[in-house]
Enzyme design. Structure first.
Site, PDB file in Angstrom:
ATOM      1  N   ASN A 131     -13.179  -0.867  -4.068  1.00 34.45           N
ATOM      2  CA  ASN A 131     -13.163  -1.328  -5.456  1.00 34.45           C
ATOM      3  C   ASN A 131     -14.391  -2.193  -5.749  1.00 34.45           C
ATOM      4  OD1 ASN A 131     -12.575  -2.496  -7.940  1.00 34.45           O
ATOM      5  ND2 ASN A 131     -10.961  -3.815  -7.120  1.00 34.45           N
TER       6      ASN A 131
ATOM      7  N   GLU B 189      -1.555 -16.250 -10.268  1.00 36.25           N
ATOM      8  CA  GLU B 189      -0.717 -15.331 -11.037  1.00 36.25           C
ATOM      9  C   GLU B 189       0.750 -15.710 -10.929  1.00 36.25           C
ATOM     10  OE1 GLU B 189      -1.674 -11.289 -10.013  1.00 36.25           O
ATOM     11  OE2 GLU B 189      -3.688 -11.470 -10.823  1.00 36.25           O
TER      12      GLU B 189
ATOM     13  N   TYR C 171       0.842  -1.191   0.000  1.00 28.95           N
ATOM     14  CA  TYR C 171       0.000   0.000   0.000  1.00 28.95           C
ATOM     15  C   TYR C 171       0.885   1.252   0.000  1.00 28.95           C
ATOM     16  CZ  TYR C 171      -3.804  -3.192   1.129  1.00 28.95           C
ATOM     17  OH  TYR C 171      -4.721  -4.207   1.092  1.00 28.95           O
TER      18      TYR C 171
ATOM     19  N   CYS D 253      -7.023  -5.188  -7.075  1.00 27.61           N
ATOM     20  CA  CYS D 253      -6.602  -4.756  -5.743  1.00 27.61           C
ATOM     21  C   CYS D 253      -6.001  -5.915  -4.944  1.00 27.61           C
ATOM     22  CB  CYS D 253      -7.745  -4.095  -5.000  1.00 27.61           C
ATOM     23  SG  CYS D 253      -9.195  -5.126  -4.792  1.00 27.61           S
ATOM     24  N   HIS D 254      -6.205  -7.146  -5.418  1.00 28.00           N
ATOM     25  CA  HIS D 254      -5.595  -8.295  -4.724  1.00 28.00           C
ATOM     26  C   HIS D 254      -4.071  -8.272  -4.852  1.00 28.00           C
ATOM     27  CE1 HIS D 254      -6.195  -9.717  -8.891  1.00 28.00           C
ATOM     28  NE2 HIS D 254      -5.105 -10.450  -8.682  1.00 28.00           N
TER      29      HIS D 254
END
Length: 180
Positions: free
Chosen positions: A139, A174, A116, A147-148
């Site tokens: 979001n 990912e 962040y 946002c993950h």
């Protein structure tokens, strides 16, 4: 969707909506005439629909047509294979600051993460890490606005609107470059 229409509970707005299943549980996808305005995960499909109705209490919610069903399939495809891109129109509404944060989130490539604080610094606001976290929490478009991909400064997973287990699963997919 204009901010005034959003504040008015979606009065005069028609949203196409579909609720289905994916490997992360129930998924809701909703779209206005401008594009996808909501993507949400949950354990209870009815609860997802109620949350959308709470967000847009005056909007007309209708089922999707064949084109919309293809959009939903592409969203589910992104969940299952995060290296895919979601080249669909989005109807993203938020404050100017939220818009900046969400645009920066969309620039984080699959498999990469930021804290962040790093994201706040990228925005030229190094002391705004908490505000960045609040924008992430607001979001409305899971996976389309990733946002993950934002973590605590120590690298630990922190709150995720749709559950830390889902955040962990998305990040693992990912990192592997493929769906589980």
């Amino acid at each position: 969707m204009t901010p005034g229409r959003l504040r008015a509970g979606g009065a005069g707005l028609t949203l196409r909506v579909a609720v289905g299943d994916c490997s992360l549980g129930a998924i809701l996808v909703a779209a206005s005439a401008k594009g996808i305005c909501a993507i949400a995960f949950g354990d209870d499909p009815d609860a997802l629909l109620r949350e959308l109705q709470d967000r847009f209490p005056k909007a007309e919610l209708i089922g999707g047509d064949a084109e919309f069903e293809q959009w939903v399939a592409r969203v589910v495809g992104l969940v299952e294979a995060p290296s895919l891109s979601l080249d669909l129109p989005l109807d993203i509404r938020g404050t100017a600051f939220q818009q900046r944060v969400w645009q920066a989130l969309r620039a984080i490539p699959p498999g990469a993460t930021l804290s962040y604080a790093e994201l706040a610094a990228r925005l030229g606001m190094p002391k705004a890490a908490r505000a960045v976290a609040r924008a992430c929490a607001a979001n409305p478009l899971a996976v389309a606005i990733p946002c993950h991909r934002v973590l605590r400064t120590d690298g630990a997973l922190s709150g995720y609107r749709w559950g830390v287990a889902r955040k962990r699963a998305l990040l693992a997919r990912e990192a592997e470059g493929r769906a589980d």
